[in-house]
Motif scaffolding. Structure first.
Motif, PDB file in Angstrom:
ATOM      1  N   ALA A  37     -42.984 -71.924 -15.690  1.00 33.52           N
ATOM      2  CA  ALA A  37     -43.940 -70.927 -15.799  1.00 33.52           C
ATOM      3  C   ALA A  37     -43.835 -69.956 -17.028  1.00 33.52           C
ATOM      4  CB  ALA A  37     -43.781 -69.863 -14.566  1.00 33.52           C
ATOM      5  N   SER A  38     -42.776 -70.113 -17.518  1.00 34.24           N
ATOM      6  CA  SER A  38     -42.337 -68.963 -18.900  1.00 34.24           C
ATOM      7  C   SER A  38     -42.487 -69.717 -20.264  1.00 34.24           C
ATOM      8  CB  SER A  38     -40.897 -68.419 -18.911  1.00 34.24           C
ATOM      9  OG  SER A  38     -39.845 -69.613 -18.884  1.00 34.24           O
ATOM     10  N   SER A  39     -42.707 -71.346 -20.201  1.00 35.15           N
ATOM     11  CA  SER A  39     -42.878 -71.997 -21.203  1.00 35.15           C
ATOM     12  C   SER A  39     -43.799 -71.817 -22.196  1.00 35.15           C
ATOM     13  CB  SER A  39     -43.032 -73.655 -20.841  1.00 35.15           C
ATOM     14  OG  SER A  39     -44.155 -73.709 -20.107  1.00 35.15           O
ATOM     15  N   ASN A  40     -43.972 -72.035 -23.391  1.00 37.92           N
ATOM     16  CA  ASN A  40     -44.973 -71.938 -24.273  1.00 37.92           C
ATOM     17  C   ASN A  40     -46.152 -72.754 -24.000  1.00 37.92           C
ATOM     18  OD1 ASN A  40     -43.763 -69.982 -26.064  1.00 37.92           O
ATOM     19  ND2 ASN A  40     -42.448 -71.751 -27.039  1.00 37.92           N
ATOM     20  N   LEU A  41     -45.767 -73.960 -23.515  1.00 33.98           N
ATOM     21  CA  LEU A  41     -46.751 -75.026 -23.199  1.00 33.98           C
ATOM     22  C   LEU A  41     -47.818 -74.648 -22.280  1.00 33.98           C
ATOM     23  CD1 LEU A  41     -47.925 -77.707 -24.154  1.00 33.98           C
ATOM     24  CD2 LEU A  41     -46.171 -78.899 -22.722  1.00 33.98           C
ATOM     25  N   VAL A  42     -47.327 -73.832 -21.116  1.00 32.10           N
ATOM     26  CA  VAL A  42     -48.125 -73.298 -20.036  1.00 32.10           C
ATOM     27  C   VAL A  42     -49.088 -72.169 -20.601  1.00 32.10           C
ATOM     28  CG1 VAL A  42     -48.045 -71.638 -18.114  1.00 32.10           C
ATOM     29  CG2 VAL A  42     -46.772 -73.677 -18.018  1.00 32.10           C
ATOM     30  N   LYS A  43     -48.343 -71.356 -21.557  1.00 24.95           N
ATOM     31  CA  LYS A  43     -49.454 -70.424 -22.047  1.00 24.95           C
ATOM     32  C   LYS A  43     -50.416 -71.037 -23.248  1.00 24.95           C
ATOM     33  CE  LYS A  43     -45.180 -67.221 -22.116  1.00 24.95           C
ATOM     34  NZ  LYS A  43     -44.291 -66.363 -22.889  1.00 24.95           N
ATOM     35  N   PHE A  44     -49.854 -72.079 -23.764  1.00 26.94           N
ATOM     36  CA  PHE A  44     -50.882 -72.708 -24.470  1.00 26.94           C
ATOM     37  C   PHE A  44     -52.083 -73.077 -23.826  1.00 26.94           C
ATOM     38  CE2 PHE A  44     -52.318 -76.553 -26.727  1.00 26.94           C
ATOM     39  CZ  PHE A  44     -52.847 -76.053 -27.952  1.00 26.94           C
ATOM     40  N   THR A  45     -51.639 -73.900 -22.726  1.00 30.82           N
ATOM     41  CA  THR A  45     -52.723 -74.478 -21.845  1.00 30.82           C
ATOM     42  C   THR A  45     -53.831 -73.323 -21.391  1.00 30.82           C
ATOM     43  OG1 THR A  45     -51.232 -76.255 -21.417  1.00 30.82           O
ATOM     44  CG2 THR A  45     -53.125 -76.234 -20.034  1.00 30.82           C
ATOM     45  N   TRP A  97     -61.889 -72.954 -24.600  1.00 29.74           N
ATOM     46  CA  TRP A  97     -62.632 -74.088 -24.595  1.00 29.74           C
ATOM     47  C   TRP A  97     -63.097 -74.691 -23.262  1.00 29.74           C
ATOM     48  CZ3 TRP A  97     -63.809 -74.367 -29.680  1.00 29.74           C
ATOM     49  CH2 TRP A  97     -62.631 -74.378 -30.544  1.00 29.74           C
ATOM     50  N   GLY A  98     -62.744 -74.058 -22.243  1.00 29.90           N
ATOM     51  CA  GLY A  98     -63.175 -74.374 -20.939  1.00 29.90           C
ATOM     52  C   GLY A  98     -62.789 -75.743 -20.513  1.00 29.90           C
ATOM     53  N   ILE A  99     -61.605 -76.139 -20.803  1.00 34.01           N
ATOM     54  CA  ILE A  99     -61.168 -77.475 -20.529  1.00 34.01           C
ATOM     55  C   ILE A  99     -60.297 -77.576 -19.240  1.00 34.01           C
ATOM     56  CG2 ILE A  99     -60.642 -78.102 -23.076  1.00 34.01           C
ATOM     57  CD1 ILE A  99     -57.361 -77.687 -22.225  1.00 34.01           C
ATOM     58  N   ASP A 101     -54.842 -79.898 -15.966  1.00 33.24           N
ATOM     59  CA  ASP A 101     -53.831 -79.349 -14.929  1.00 33.24           C
ATOM     60  C   ASP A 101     -52.600 -80.055 -14.847  1.00 33.24           C
ATOM     61  OD1 ASP A 101     -55.872 -78.126 -13.620  1.00 33.24           O
ATOM     62  OD2 ASP A 101     -56.685 -79.901 -12.489  1.00 33.24           O
ATOM     63  N   ASP A 102     -52.399 -80.903 -16.066  1.00 33.08           N
ATOM     64  CA  ASP A 102     -51.201 -81.494 -16.131  1.00 33.08           C
ATOM     65  C   ASP A 102     -51.236 -81.934 -17.571  1.00 33.08           C
ATOM     66  OD1 ASP A 102     -52.718 -83.967 -16.437  1.00 33.08           O
ATOM     67  OD2 ASP A 102     -51.940 -84.832 -14.607  1.00 33.08           O
ATOM     68  N   TYR A 103     -50.051 -82.549 -18.083  1.00 33.33           N
ATOM     69  CA  TYR A 103     -49.644 -82.872 -19.456  1.00 33.33           C
ATOM     70  C   TYR A 103     -50.587 -83.984 -19.816  1.00 33.33           C
ATOM     71  CZ  TYR A 103     -47.592 -83.920 -23.893  1.00 33.33           C
ATOM     72  OH  TYR A 103     -47.381 -84.227 -25.296  1.00 33.33           O
ATOM     73  N   ALA A 104     -50.754 -84.882 -19.058  1.00 31.16           N
ATOM     74  CA  ALA A 104     -51.746 -85.952 -19.456  1.00 31.16           C
ATOM     75  C   ALA A 104     -53.058 -85.644 -19.652  1.00 31.16           C
ATOM     76  CB  ALA A 104     -51.792 -87.278 -18.226  1.00 31.16           C
ATOM     77  N   ALA A 105     -53.536 -84.854 -18.926  1.00 37.66           N
ATOM     78  CA  ALA A 105     -54.874 -84.341 -19.151  1.00 37.66           C
ATOM     79  C   ALA A 105     -55.068 -83.304 -20.395  1.00 37.66           C
ATOM     80  CB  ALA A 105     -55.420 -83.421 -18.092  1.00 37.66           C
ATOM     81  N   LEU A 106     -53.893 -82.785 -20.644  1.00 31.02           N
ATOM     82  CA  LEU A 106     -53.750 -81.783 -21.875  1.00 31.02           C
ATOM     83  C   LEU A 106     -53.672 -82.896 -22.927  1.00 31.02           C
ATOM     84  CD1 LEU A 106     -53.536 -78.851 -22.975  1.00 31.02           C
ATOM     85  CD2 LEU A 106     -51.086 -79.335 -23.059  1.00 31.02           C
ATOM     86  N   VAL A 126     -56.532 -85.451 -28.079  1.00 27.15           N
ATOM     87  CA  VAL A 126     -56.932 -86.542 -29.061  1.00 27.15           C
ATOM     88  C   VAL A 126     -58.358 -87.107 -28.766  1.00 27.15           C
ATOM     89  CG1 VAL A 126     -54.868 -87.639 -28.961  1.00 27.15           C
ATOM     90  CG2 VAL A 126     -56.108 -88.056 -27.195  1.00 27.15           C
ATOM     91  N   THR A 127     -58.984 -86.315 -27.736  1.00 22.33           N
ATOM     92  CA  THR A 127     -60.471 -86.573 -27.769  1.00 22.33           C
ATOM     93  C   THR A 127     -61.259 -85.489 -28.404  1.00 22.33           C
ATOM     94  OG1 THR A 127     -60.622 -85.695 -25.599  1.00 22.33           O
ATOM     95  CG2 THR A 127     -60.555 -88.103 -25.508  1.00 22.33           C
ATOM     96  N   GLU A 128     -60.694 -84.467 -28.289  1.00 25.29           N
ATOM     97  CA  GLU A 128     -61.172 -83.034 -29.130  1.00 25.29           C
ATOM     98  C   GLU A 128     -59.979 -82.676 -30.223  1.00 25.29           C
ATOM     99  OE1 GLU A 128     -64.375 -82.130 -28.839  1.00 25.29           O
ATOM    100  OE2 GLU A 128     -64.980 -83.457 -27.056  1.00 25.29           O
ATOM    101  N   PRO A 129     -59.817 -83.410 -31.219  1.00 29.39           N
ATOM    102  CA  PRO A 129     -58.801 -82.975 -32.032  1.00 29.39           C
ATOM    103  C   PRO A 129     -59.325 -81.743 -32.818  1.00 29.39           C
ATOM    104  CG  PRO A 129     -60.011 -85.027 -32.778  1.00 29.39           C
ATOM    105  CD  PRO A 129     -60.371 -84.822 -31.620  1.00 29.39           C
TER     106      PRO A 129
END
Length: 654
Positions: free
Chosen positions: A14-22, A29-31, A34-39, A44-47
Motif C-alpha cells: 500500500a505504501s509503495s511508489n508503484l501503487v502510487k504511480f499506478t 490516462w484512464g487505464i 489491476d496488477d503488474y502484468a496489466a501495468l 509497452v503498448t502506450e509507451p
C-alpha cells in the motif's frame, strides 16, 4: 505446490511508489491496470503515455517545450524520445542542498566520511567553475581513473553540469587498458587518484599516471585526486595539477545549469573488450536519467532519505546507476576496496553501521559468502535492510536459499539483469510480487522483453534469446566514432532486424519471471543440444569441494570441428586435488541433477578463474586459449595471468 520465498506485506504494498504511480496513471490516462502484468502491457503498448508519466511522477527537472514524448516509435533504432525537451543531468542529481547526508563512504577499515547535500553542491560548484575556467565546453570528454570515492561523484557532476561527457574506469586497469578506452574518446581532462587501497595494501598509481598521460595526448590537464596521501608527488606527470590547487581560487556559488537536448551525450561506457578493443557506447542524459528514476522508484521502491548501496567500481555501469539515486533524493553509500576484509564481514558491518536500506552486490559475492560459511543473520542486526539486489551473473536457486536462510527472512531479494549496453535493466525486481526461488521477478516497465528462438519465433517456457521488440529511452545514442551508425546497428540489430538482440540465453517461467542461463555466445552445443553455462555452474558449485568453475566447448575431434565436447575447469578448496574419485563424483552429481548431456568429457583443476574487471568470468577468452587463438585486449581482464593455466594442457590433446 511450491511456495514463494518471500511476499510483501499488505502495508508494504500500500505504501509503495508503484501503487502510487499506478493510481496516478489511472487518473491521468484512464487505464485499467489491476496488477503488474496489466501495468506492463500498458507501458509497452502506450509507451509515450508511460514515459510521460515517469517524467511527471519522478519530478524530472527540465523543459518539455510542448513537444511529444515519442516520435517515430515504430523505428528501432530511430525512435526519438522527448525530441523538444531540454534538461541538465547534474541539476536533477543536485536537487537537495540541505545538511542531510548525500554520500556515505567507507574505504575498507581505513577511511570513513559523510558528505552532506550542501557540501556536495558546494564542491561541485567550485569544481565546475574550475573546469569552465580551464576551457571545458559542452561535448568535451572528461575522464576519471578513480576509485569509488566521493570525489568521483563530484567530478562526474561538475563535468556533466557543463554538458561535458563523463567516462570512467577503475584504477585496477593497467596502462594499456586505460589508453585503449580513453584514447578513443580523446578527453581534455583526466581525473586520477594517486593510489588506492585493496585488501589492506596501498597501491601507488603515480608511476602509472606518467605513462597514461603520455599515452593520451588530448589531455590538457591531469587532475590528481589525493587519496592515499595528502600531497602526492606530481613531478614527471605531464600537465598535472592537484585537484585542491585547481579548485583553490573558486568559492561556492549558485550554479546556473544550462539545459541540453534530451539525447545530449552524458556517459561513454565500454564493452568488456575481451574480443577486441572495447566499443565506446554513448548514452544520453535524458534516457539515462528517466530509466534510472523508473528503476529506483518503481522497481526498487526507493524513497527520499533511504540509503542505497551497491558494491561496484567506477568501471562498472552499476556505479553510474548508483549515482543516479541522488535524483530520487536518496543517500548513496559508497565502498572502495576488497569485500572480503575483516573475514568477509566488512560489507555486512557497513550495512549495520550505515543503516543501509537497499544492499546491492554481485551473484558471485553471495555465492562466496555462502561458501565461506558466513551467517550475517546471526552475526549482524541488519534492522534497516529491506532489499537485496544481485547482478553480474545469474543468481542460482541455492543462493536464494542462502539469502533467506542466513541473511534475512523478511527481505525483497531482487536478481536484476541488463547491461552496459543499456546502462540499466531488462528484467528486474517487483516490490509488489512474491519472490520465487531461482527467478528474476519481471520485465522492466516500458521494456518489451521477449524470448526468441534462432528464427525469431517467440517462445514461452523454452530457452532462447533475450530480445526487446520496441524502443526504450536508454538505448545508446550511438557508438563513438561511428558516424553512419553501422557498428551500432551491427552490434544489436543484425540478428533480428528491427529488434534489439541482447545476447543473453533466457527462459520465461510460468510465473512470468525469468531465468538466465548465461551469455548466448557462450552457450554450449554438444551434439546439437543447447546448454547454458549457468546450468552447469549451478550444479558443480553446490559441491563443497568446488569453489568455482568454468566450462567451455572444445572443438572435438580436431578433424571434425563442427562437433564439440564439454571441458569443465574447477577451482577447489585449498588443499584439495582433483583425483579420479572426485572427478567421477562431479560427473555423477551433474548427471543426476541435470542430464547426461550436461556431463563434461574432461574435468581439469585450475588455481584461478579468469574474469573481467566487473567480475564476470570469461568463457570465450578461455576457449580461445584452449584452441590456440589469441585473446584480444587482455587488459580487460582483472587477472589475465590466470589464462596461462589453460594454455597447452596435455589433457586436452586426447
Amino acid at each position: 505446490m511450491e511456495t514463494p520465498l518471500w511476499q510483501p506485506s499488505a502495508q508494504r504494498i500500500a505504501s509503495s511508489n508503484l501503487v502510487k504511480f499506478t493510481r496516478q496513471a489511472r487518473e491521468q490516462w484512464g487505464i485499467a491496470a489491476d496488477d503488474y502484468a496489466a501495468l506492463h502491457r500498458w507501458s509497452v503498448t502506450e509507451p509515450a503515455q508511460f514515459w510521460q508519466s515517469v517524467w511527471t511522477f519522478c519530478g524530472v527537472i527540465g523543459d518539455q517545450n510542448d513537444g511529444p514524448a515519442l516520435l517515430d516509435g515504430h523505428r528501432m533504432p530511430g525512435a526519438q524520445w522527448f525530441p523538444e525537451a531540454t534538461l541538465n543531468f547534474a541539476e536533477n542529481l543536485l536537487r537537495r542542498r540541505d545538511k542531510s547526508p548525500a554520500i556515505v563512504f567507507w574505504s575498507e577499515e581505513r577511511l570513513k566520511t559523510t558528505v552532506t547535500c550542501a557540501e556536495l553542491y558546494s564542491e561541485v560548484s567550485r569544481l565546475a567553475q574550475a573546469l569552465q575556467a580551464a576551457g571545458v565546453k559542452p561535448g568535451d570528454r572528461v575522464a576519471g581513473y578513480l576509485p569509488n570515492v566521493p570525489g568521483a561523484v563530484i567530478a562526474m557532476l561538475a563535468a556533466t553540469s557543463l554538458g561535458a561527457v563523463w567516462s570512467s574506469c577503475s584504477p585496477d586497469f593497467g596502462v594499456q587498458g586505460v589508453v585503449d578506452r580513453f584514447g578513443q574518446i580523446e578527453p581534455v581532462i583526466l581525473f586520477a587518484a594517486d593510489g588506492y587501497f585493496y585488501n589492506g595494501k596501498t597501491i601507488d598509481l603515480v608511476d602509472r599516471l606518467k605513462e597514461i598521460a603520455a599515452g593520451l595526448p588530448s589531455v590538457e590537464r591531469v587532475v590528481v585526486v589525493p587519496y592515499t596521501r595528502p600531497r602526492p608527488p606530481l613531478a614527471g606527470i605531464p600537465r598535472a595539477v592537484n585537484v585542491h590547487d585547481l579548485m583553490a581560487p573558486w568559492r561556492p556559488k549558485e550554479m546556473t545549469f544550462e539545459r541540453f537536448p534530451f539525447d545530449h551525450p552524458l556517459y561513454i561506457m565500454y564493452s568488456s573488450g575481451t574480443t577486441g578493443v572495447p566499443k565506446c557506447i554513448v548514452h544520453g542524459a535524458g534516457g539515462t536519467l528517466l530509466q534510472h528514476l523508473k528503476e529506483h522508484q518503481l522497481h526498487v521502491d526507493l524513497k527520499p532519505g533511504e540509503r542505497l548501496f551497491y558494491f561496484t567500481t567506477c568501471g562498472w555501469m552499476m556505479w553510474n546507476w548508483l549515482a543516479s539515486a541522488l535524483a530520487s533524493r536518496a543517500i548513496i553509500v559508497l565502498y572502495d576496496g576488497s569485500p572480503f576484509v575483516a573475514g568477509g564481514r566488512v560489507l555486512f558491518d557497513y550495512a549495520d553501521a550505515a543503516r543501509i536500506n537497499v544492499f546491492g552486490t554481485s551473484a558471485k559475492f553471495i555465492d562466496s559468502a555462502a561458501k565461506a560459511g558466513l551467517k550475517p543473520r546471526a552475526s549482524h542486526q541488519l534492522k534497516s535492510l529491506r532489499a537485496l539486489l544481485s547482478t553480474g551473473s545469474p543468481l542460482v536457486p541455492e543462493s536464494f536459499d542462502y539469502v533467506y536462510r542466513e541473511v534475512k527472512a523478511d527481505l525483497h531479494l531482487a536478481s536484476i539483469s541488463g547491461g552496459t549496453d543499456i546502462i540499466s535493466c531488462f528484467v528486474l525486481g517487483n516490490p509488489l510480487a512474491p519472490v520465487w526461488r531461482g527467478e528474476i521477478q519481471c520485465r522492466g516497465l516500458g521494456m518489451k522483453v521477449e524470448v526468441f528462438d534462432d528464427t525469431g519465433r517467440p517462445l514461452r517456457g523454452e530457452k532462447g534469446e533475450l530480445v526487446c521488440t520496441a524502443p526504450f529511452p536508454s538505448m545508446p545514442v550511438g557508438f563513438w566514432n561511428d558516424a553512419d551508425g553501422a557498428k551500432y546497428r551491427a552490434a544489436y540489430f543484425e540478428k533480428f532486424p528491427g529488434v534489439w538482440w541482447h545476447g543473453d540465453y533466457i527462459e520465461e517461467a510460468a510465473s512470468g519471471g525469468f531465468v538466465i542461463y548465461g551469455r548466448s555466445d557462450a552457450v554450449l552445443n554438444p551434439g546439437g543440444v543447447r546448454i547454458g553455462t549457468a546450468e552447469i555452474y549451478r550444479q558443480v558449485e553446490r559441491l563443497d569441494e568446488v569453489v568455482e568453475s568454468l566450462v567451455i566447448a572444445q572443438d572435438w575431434p580436431p578433424e571434425r570441428p563442427a562437433d564439440v565436447r564439454l571441458v569443465l575447469f574447477v577451482r577447489l578448496r585449498d588443499g584439495l586435488s582433483l583425483d579420479e574419485a572426485l572427478a567421477e563424483k562431479i560427473k555423477r552429481w551433474i548427471r543426476s541433477n541435470a542430464t547426461p548431456r550436461h556431463v563434461p568429457a574432461k574435468i581439469l583443476q585450475v588455481p584461478d578463474i579468469p574474469r573481467t574487471k566487473s567480475g564476470k568470468i570469461v568463457e570465450l577468452a578461455v576457449r580461445n586459449v584452449v584452441h590456440g587463438r589469441p585473446v584480444k585486449n587482455i587488459e580487460a581482464l582483472a587477472n589475465p595471468e590466470a589464462l596461462e593455466h589453460y594454455r597447452d594442457r596435455p589433457e586436452l590433446a586426447s
